[in-house]
Design a protein around this motif. Structure first.
Motif, PDB file in Angstrom:
ATOM      1  N   ARG A 191      -5.919   2.755 -16.991  1.00  0.00           N
ATOM      2  CA  ARG A 191      -5.817   1.434 -17.636  1.00  0.00           C
ATOM      3  C   ARG A 191      -6.921   1.247 -18.685  1.00  0.00           C
ATOM      4  NH1 ARG A 191      -9.228  -2.526 -15.466  1.00  0.00           N
ATOM      5  NH2 ARG A 191     -10.444  -1.835 -13.664  1.00  0.00           N
ATOM      6  N   LYS A 192      -6.584   0.435 -19.682  1.00  0.00           N
ATOM      7  CA  LYS A 192      -7.506   0.195 -20.795  1.00  0.00           C
ATOM      8  C   LYS A 192      -8.118  -1.199 -20.745  1.00  0.00           C
ATOM      9  CE  LYS A 192      -4.057   1.000 -23.515  1.00  0.00           C
ATOM     10  NZ  LYS A 192      -3.076   1.394 -22.471  1.00  0.00           N
ATOM     11  N   SER A 193      -7.558  -2.079 -19.927  1.00  0.00           N
ATOM     12  CA  SER A 193      -8.068  -3.448 -19.830  1.00  0.00           C
ATOM     13  C   SER A 193      -8.012  -3.891 -18.372  1.00  0.00           C
ATOM     14  CB  SER A 193      -7.223  -4.392 -20.691  1.00  0.00           C
ATOM     15  OG  SER A 193      -5.972  -4.642 -20.066  1.00  0.00           O
ATOM     16  N   LYS A 194      -8.426  -5.116 -18.125  1.00  0.00           N
ATOM     17  CA  LYS A 194      -8.390  -5.609 -16.743  1.00  0.00           C
ATOM     18  C   LYS A 194      -7.016  -6.150 -16.373  1.00  0.00           C
ATOM     19  CE  LYS A 194      -9.962 -10.395 -17.508  1.00  0.00           C
ATOM     20  NZ  LYS A 194     -11.008 -11.387 -17.153  1.00  0.00           N
ATOM     21  N   TYR A 195      -6.125  -6.330 -17.360  1.00  0.00           N
ATOM     22  CA  TYR A 195      -4.802  -6.883 -17.099  1.00  0.00           C
ATOM     23  C   TYR A 195      -3.779  -5.764 -16.903  1.00  0.00           C
ATOM     24  CZ  TYR A 195      -6.825 -11.289 -18.594  1.00  0.00           C
ATOM     25  OH  TYR A 195      -7.618 -12.390 -18.695  1.00  0.00           O
ATOM     26  N   VAL A 196      -3.038  -5.852 -15.801  1.00  0.00           N
ATOM     27  CA  VAL A 196      -2.035  -4.844 -15.477  1.00  0.00           C
ATOM     28  C   VAL A 196      -0.736  -5.547 -15.087  1.00  0.00           C
ATOM     29  CG1 VAL A 196      -1.396  -2.947 -13.929  1.00  0.00           C
ATOM     30  CG2 VAL A 196      -3.777  -3.187 -14.694  1.00  0.00           C
ATOM     31  N   PHE A 197       0.343  -5.228 -15.791  1.00  0.00           N
ATOM     32  CA  PHE A 197       1.660  -5.760 -15.436  1.00  0.00           C
ATOM     33  C   PHE A 197       2.215  -4.990 -14.237  1.00  0.00           C
ATOM     34  CE2 PHE A 197       1.422  -7.332 -19.779  1.00  0.00           C
ATOM     35  CZ  PHE A 197       2.108  -8.536 -19.724  1.00  0.00           C
ATOM     36  N   VAL A 198       2.814  -5.707 -13.309  1.00  0.00           N
ATOM     37  CA  VAL A 198       3.388  -5.085 -12.117  1.00  0.00           C
ATOM     38  C   VAL A 198       4.574  -5.930 -11.662  1.00  0.00           C
ATOM     39  CG1 VAL A 198       1.908  -6.353 -10.487  1.00  0.00           C
ATOM     40  CG2 VAL A 198       2.814  -4.112  -9.840  1.00  0.00           C
ATOM     41  N   GLU A 199       5.526  -5.299 -11.044  1.00  0.00           N
ATOM     42  CA  GLU A 199       6.673  -6.033 -10.513  1.00  0.00           C
ATOM     43  C   GLU A 199       6.334  -6.611  -9.148  1.00  0.00           C
ATOM     44  OE1 GLU A 199      11.335  -5.207  -9.178  1.00  0.00           O
ATOM     45  OE2 GLU A 199      10.322  -3.833 -10.578  1.00  0.00           O
ATOM     46  N   GLY A 200       6.762  -7.828  -8.894  1.00  0.00           N
ATOM     47  CA  GLY A 200       6.554  -8.445  -7.590  1.00  0.00           C
ATOM     48  C   GLY A 200       7.326  -7.702  -6.517  1.00  0.00           C
ATOM     49  N   GLU A 201       6.656  -7.365  -5.432  1.00  0.00           N
ATOM     50  CA  GLU A 201       7.267  -6.606  -4.350  1.00  0.00           C
ATOM     51  C   GLU A 201       6.871  -7.219  -3.006  1.00  0.00           C
ATOM     52  OE1 GLU A 201       9.252  -4.144  -4.936  1.00  0.00           O
ATOM     53  OE2 GLU A 201       8.709  -3.379  -6.925  1.00  0.00           O
ATOM     54  N   SER A 202       7.664  -6.944  -1.992  1.00  0.00           N
ATOM     55  CA  SER A 202       7.228  -7.240  -0.642  1.00  0.00           C
ATOM     56  C   SER A 202       6.217  -6.165  -0.243  1.00  0.00           C
ATOM     57  CB  SER A 202       8.412  -7.235   0.329  1.00  0.00           C
ATOM     58  OG  SER A 202       9.003  -5.950   0.370  1.00  0.00           O
ATOM     59  N   LYS A 203       5.615  -6.299   0.911  1.00  0.00           N
ATOM     60  CA  LYS A 203       4.584  -5.340   1.323  1.00  0.00           C
ATOM     61  C   LYS A 203       5.168  -3.928   1.470  1.00  0.00           C
ATOM     62  CE  LYS A 203       0.374  -4.390   2.717  1.00  0.00           C
ATOM     63  NZ  LYS A 203      -0.070  -4.645   4.103  1.00  0.00           N
ATOM     64  N   ARG A 204       6.454  -3.825   1.763  1.00  0.00           N
ATOM     65  CA  ARG A 204       7.093  -2.531   1.995  1.00  0.00           C
ATOM     66  C   ARG A 204       8.086  -2.216   0.882  1.00  0.00           C
ATOM     67  NH1 ARG A 204       8.009   0.749   6.484  1.00  0.00           N
ATOM     68  NH2 ARG A 204       6.942  -0.740   7.818  1.00  0.00           N
ATOM     69  N   ILE A 205       8.030  -0.977   0.383  1.00  0.00           N
ATOM     70  CA  ILE A 205       9.020  -0.467  -0.570  1.00  0.00           C
ATOM     71  C   ILE A 205       9.653   0.748   0.083  1.00  0.00           C
ATOM     72  CG2 ILE A 205       9.431   0.402  -2.902  1.00  0.00           C
ATOM     73  CD1 ILE A 205       6.808  -0.846  -3.767  1.00  0.00           C
ATOM     74  N   GLY A 206      10.882   0.607   0.581  1.00  0.00           N
ATOM     75  CA  GLY A 206      11.466   1.701   1.362  1.00  0.00           C
ATOM     76  C   GLY A 206      10.612   1.945   2.590  1.00  0.00           C
ATOM     77  N   ARG A 207      10.100   3.164   2.745  1.00  0.00           N
ATOM     78  CA  ARG A 207       9.231   3.464   3.876  1.00  0.00           C
ATOM     79  C   ARG A 207       7.753   3.398   3.495  1.00  0.00           C
ATOM     80  NH1 ARG A 207      10.733   9.901   4.137  1.00  0.00           N
ATOM     81  NH2 ARG A 207       9.380  10.619   2.446  1.00  0.00           N
ATOM     82  N   ILE A 208       7.476   2.979   2.258  1.00  0.00           N
ATOM     83  CA  ILE A 208       6.110   2.920   1.740  1.00  0.00           C
ATOM     84  C   ILE A 208       5.492   1.556   2.011  1.00  0.00           C
ATOM     85  CG2 ILE A 208       4.717   2.967  -0.367  1.00  0.00           C
ATOM     86  CD1 ILE A 208       5.766   5.693   0.513  1.00  0.00           C
TER      87      ILE A 208
END
Length: 348
Positions: free
Chosen positions: A207-224
């Motif tokens: 990353r180049k800055s303190k701002y990072v775009f991310v998609e909203g997710e629940s705590k679990r993604i599949g088995r992750i």
């Protein structure tokens, strides 16, 4: 003579080193250091046999079996190493714990005049590094969390934002899963937890800055499971909600889910996992519709009757700094970019 190198030294000189994972293909496929090349000393079957003999018979017998196995493969291993050495000039070998496998091949290759090293601690040492560094690298980040109902095109929007130079963390790519009950269709196996964390660290380290775009997710993604430190920081971030009409969302989903050749059977199999949410009668009906290639009707019904109500309920816990109606992927990208420039650019 064996020369050692720490993983952080490799990170400081990424163009000079090539990481070579000498573990079995099974170990490598489960998780490895991103960018590493697999040159296994033993096949999966050989490794299991050697391990069994080592534990249940004798160490010397296990070593002899190992020598016999690797001797026939040495010319191939040598040729692979030569091809890798030319553009990099430093070879960093690693196995599970930085033991006999990486030590023996590193010593041999070094004696042949190559500038080779043994990665200190092996893959286990690398995992220790990730476990310590991931919370630290995450500390100063302010996440911009994109929410939206199924089919809003959030993943594609993230990809377009990255192309425009924004910092992005794509959790679904790192997991190789879309996060929903049909989230693995066309993608194959979900990645391991270890590989997921490695890929997340790789993205955040660039990353180049303190701002990072991310998609909203629940705590679990599949088995992750998303690391608690990252999940907490996401909850503390700026939350933006994207809304789009049903036809726009439906077309996005059809393009994403029905393009793989085996999509029909995967969708039908995954519908079985939805029995606690959808009646048996409707599941049978959806299966028939899929076999008749009535994808648009199935897609729209699943969105309206299943996905949307669940998503709306899960969104009640968030306070949104902005809600945007978007008509296309490009429209979503442009509106997010404008919002960022109007609200955060000067702070970054």
């Amino acid at each position: 003579m064996i020369k050692f190198v720490e993983y952080n030294e490799v990170l400081e000189n990424p163009k000079e080193y090539i990481l070579i994972d000498v573990r079995s293909p099974k170990e490598f496929n489960e998780a490895t250091i991103p960018g590493a090349v697999n040159i296994p000393l033993f096949t999966n079957e050989e490794r299991e046999k050697i391990g069994y003999v080592y534990v249940n018979e004798s160490v010397e017998k296990a070593k002899r079996i190992g020598i016999e196995a690797i001797s026939a493969r040495l010319p191939y291993i040598y040729d692979r190493i030569v091809s890798l050495y030319k553009p990099h000039k430093r070879l960093a070998f690693f196995c599970a714990k930085g033991g006999m496998r990486s030590g023996s091949i590193s010593s041999l290759i070094n004696s042949l005049g190559f500038n080779s090293y043994k990665l200190k601690g092996g893959y286990k040492g690398y995992r220790d590094f990730i476990n310590k560094q991931l919370p630290l690298i995450n500390e100063d980040i302010k996440y911009i969390v994109i929410h939206g109902k199924t089919g809003t095109g959030k993943t594609e929007i993230l990809s377009r934002l990255r192309e425009k130079g924004f910092d992005v963390l794509d959790l679904e790519y790192a997991a190789n899963h879309r996060g929903s009950l049909l989230g693995n269709v066309g993608l194959g196996e979900c990645r391991s937890q270890k590989m997921f964390e490695s890929l997340v660290y790789e993205e955040l380290s660039l990353r180049k800055s303190k701002y990072v775009f991310v998609e909203g997710e629940s705590k679990r993604i599949g088995r992750i499971i998303i690391s608690q430190c990252i999940f907490n920081k996401m909850n503390e971030g700026y939350h933006v909600y994207l809304e789009g009409d049903v036809s726009f969302r439906r077309e996005n989903l059809l393009r994403e889910y029905t393009s793989p050749d085996n999509a029909d059977m995967e969708i039908i199999e995954d519908l079985e996992a939805m029995k606690k949410h959808i009646s048996e009668k409707n599941i049978i009906r959806y299966k028939d519709m899929i076999m008749n290639r009535e994808y648009d009707k199935v897609c729209e019904e699943l969105m309206i009757k299943y996905y949307d109500p669940m998503y709306i309920n899960s969104m009640k816990k968030h306070e949104f700094v902005e809600k945007m109606y978007i008509e296309s992927i490009e429209d979503g990208v442009n509106k997010l970019q404008k919002w960022f420039e109007d609200n955060l650019q000067l702070e970054g």
